[in-house]
Write an enzyme that holds these catalytic residues in place. Sequence first.
Site, PDB file in Angstrom:
ATOM      1  CE  LYS A   2      33.392  30.587  37.407  1.00  0.00           C
ATOM      2  NZ  LYS A   2      34.324  29.445  37.246  1.00  0.00           N
ATOM      3  CG  HIS A  14      32.164  33.751  34.950  1.00  0.00           C
ATOM      4  ND1 HIS A  14      32.128  34.474  36.129  1.00  0.00           N
ATOM      5  CD2 HIS A  14      33.385  33.172  34.895  1.00  0.00           C
ATOM      6  CE1 HIS A  14      33.293  34.350  36.753  1.00  0.00           C
ATOM      7  NE2 HIS A  14      34.065  33.551  36.030  1.00  0.00           N
TER       8      HIS A  14
END
Length: 218
Positions: free
Chosen positions: A102, A104
């Site tokens: 991921k 963000h």
Amino acid sequence: MTYKQQFIKFMVENGVLKFGEFTLKSGRKAPYFINTGNYKSGAQLSKLGTYYAQCIEDNAIEADTLVGPAYKGIPLAVTTAVSLFDKFGKDLNYCFDRKEVKDHGEGGLFVGKQLEDGERVILIEDVMTSGKALREMLPKLKQTANVEIAGMVISVDRMERGLESSLSAVQEVYKEFGVKVYSIVTMADIISAIEDGVIEGKEYLEKMKEYRKTYGVD
């Protein structure tokens, strides 16, 4: 009954351990089959966690965090963490890996406890057929932090050699990575449970022993 015998009975009662004639992914014809996909209720998961916790306690595996490889290992790590606290008063962290990193929000490879250098972790899985989950997880762990692998806990050790090896998957990962794999029960335990009348299946006993003689390891 011992907790190992209770676990074998639990697997049979929940349709996870079955006897008959099954063609495995390896092509071998086995007199038994283990399908952990049949665990699907809260009651089953709660009970399952107590067996994993007992295995960790009985083998005195010291760790800080439980790691559940996605996807099957995720609920197993969670229920084991809960059971370790409820049954033994041990409050361990838990985390699990993402299939994709991921980029963000909090980011990272893992959800839950953010791993740190020197942290002792236990990997929690269902069964080990080839050691693929461990081979995929180790680079992710080492990429994140210099953790210490205290061990891996699985439900059943098939005690069965690989297609191209005289060693079982459990023995291979120890030889290759130095990671010790602990199981709640082994195939030898299951055979003993049939012999002792803990579970039904005496009609399959000879086939179980023949299969062990052909493909088994100690």
